[in-house]
Scaffold this motif. Structure first.
Motif, short mmCIF file in Angstrom:
data_model
loop_
_atom_site.label_atom_id
_atom_site.label_comp_id
_atom_site.label_asym_id
_atom_site.label_seq_id
_atom_site.Cartn_x
_atom_site.Cartn_y
_atom_site.Cartn_z
N ASP A 34 0.82 -1.08 -0.09
CA ASP A 34 -0.04 0.09 -0.01
C ASP A 34 0.95 1.37 -0.13
O ASP A 34 0.60 2.17 -0.50
CB ASP A 34 -1.07 0.02 1.19
CG ASP A 34 -2.27 -0.94 1.11
OD1 ASP A 34 -2.42 -1.64 -0.18
OD2 ASP A 34 -2.97 -1.05 2.22
N LYS A 37 2.60 1.53 -3.45
CA LYS A 37 1.53 2.36 -4.37
C LYS A 37 1.27 3.71 -4.13
O LYS A 37 1.34 4.49 -5.00
CB LYS A 37 0.41 1.42 -4.47
CG LYS A 37 0.24 0.00 -4.87
CD LYS A 37 -0.98 -0.67 -4.60
CE LYS A 37 -0.81 -2.07 -5.00
NZ LYS A 37 -1.85 -2.87 -4.78
N GLY A 38 1.03 4.09 -2.78
CA GLY A 38 1.02 5.36 -2.58
C GLY A 38 2.31 6.28 -2.93
O GLY A 38 1.92 7.46 -3.44
N LEU A 41 2.22 6.97 -6.47
CA LEU A 41 1.00 7.90 -6.85
C LEU A 41 1.34 9.49 -6.51
O LEU A 41 1.15 10.26 -7.40
CB LEU A 41 -0.37 7.44 -6.11
CG LEU A 41 -1.00 6.09 -6.63
CD1 LEU A 41 -2.02 5.86 -5.53
CD2 LEU A 41 -1.70 6.74 -7.81
N SER A 45 1.95 12.42 -9.12
CA SER A 45 0.96 13.73 -8.93
C SER A 45 1.60 14.90 -9.03
O SER A 45 2.95 15.15 -9.18
CB SER A 45 0.34 13.54 -7.58
OG SER A 45 0.99 13.85 -6.55
N VAL A 102 -8.62 12.38 -8.39
CA VAL A 102 -8.10 11.51 -7.56
C VAL A 102 -9.28 10.59 -6.93
O VAL A 102 -10.21 10.99 -6.35
CB VAL A 102 -7.19 12.01 -6.42
CG1 VAL A 102 -6.61 10.83 -5.43
CG2 VAL A 102 -5.98 12.80 -6.86
N SER A 103 -9.12 9.19 -7.25
CA SER A 103 -10.11 8.27 -6.94
C SER A 103 -9.83 8.25 -5.18
O SER A 103 -8.85 8.53 -4.79
CB SER A 103 -10.11 7.01 -7.26
OG SER A 103 -8.77 6.36 -7.04
N GLU A 105 -9.81 5.43 -3.58
CA GLU A 105 -8.74 4.46 -3.37
C GLU A 105 -7.30 5.16 -3.58
O GLU A 105 -6.70 4.84 -2.56
CB GLU A 105 -9.08 3.23 -4.20
CG GLU A 105 -8.10 2.16 -4.13
CD GLU A 105 -8.37 1.10 -5.09
OE1 GLU A 105 -7.73 1.17 -6.37
OE2 GLU A 105 -9.12 0.29 -5.00
N ASP A 106 -7.21 5.66 -4.47
CA ASP A 106 -5.88 6.54 -4.69
C ASP A 106 -5.33 7.20 -3.44
O ASP A 106 -4.25 7.28 -2.92
CB ASP A 106 -5.50 6.94 -6.24
CG ASP A 106 -5.64 5.94 -7.30
OD1 ASP A 106 -5.43 4.81 -7.12
OD2 ASP A 106 -5.61 6.47 -8.38
#
Length: 121
Positions: A34, A37-38, A41, A45, A102-103, A105-106
């Motif tokens: 997690d 992935k963060g 992202l 961004s 941004v979703s 989840e994201d």
């Protein structure tokens, strides 16, 4: 009207100013999918336009956010909503522009990464 112009100006500044620190210490993300992935992202961004990992810029340093907020499900969800909707008042007068693209989840993954930086010096 002045507040609207100010907020739009700040938002434009945040979106136009790129560069700076985009990633973090790789040991912060190692082993937790997690957080990895963060990190990815956040790196892709425009967060670095207003935030740095260890220094206050337009917005607070990521490590200070990690120090202020306990890593709980409630805080993660609250901060993820702030990423999406924007907010102001928690870190001074400069508002954070919303990132509606941004979703949820994201945003949750991005917040988990930011909260993992609390020990960065």
């Amino acid at each position: 009207m002045k507040k609207t112009i100010l907020m739009l100006s700040i938002a434009a500044f945040c979106f136009s100013c790129g560069g700076g620190e985009k990633g973090g210490d790789s040991k912060s993300a190692a082993g937790n999918p997690d957080i990895e992935k963060g990190l990815d992202l956040v790196g892709k961004s425009n967060c670095a336009g207003c935030h740095k990992i260890k220094e206050t810029s337009v917005g607070p340093a990521f490590n200070l956010i990690g120090q202020k907020y306990e890593n709980t499900e409630a805080n993660i969800n609250t901060l993820a909503e702030k990423v999406i909707k924007g907010g102001s008042g928690n870190w001074g007068q400069v508002p954070m522009a919303g990132h509606s693209e941004v979703s949820k989840e994201d945003a949750v993954l991005m917040v988990k990464y930011v909260l993992s930086l609390k020990d960065e010096k």
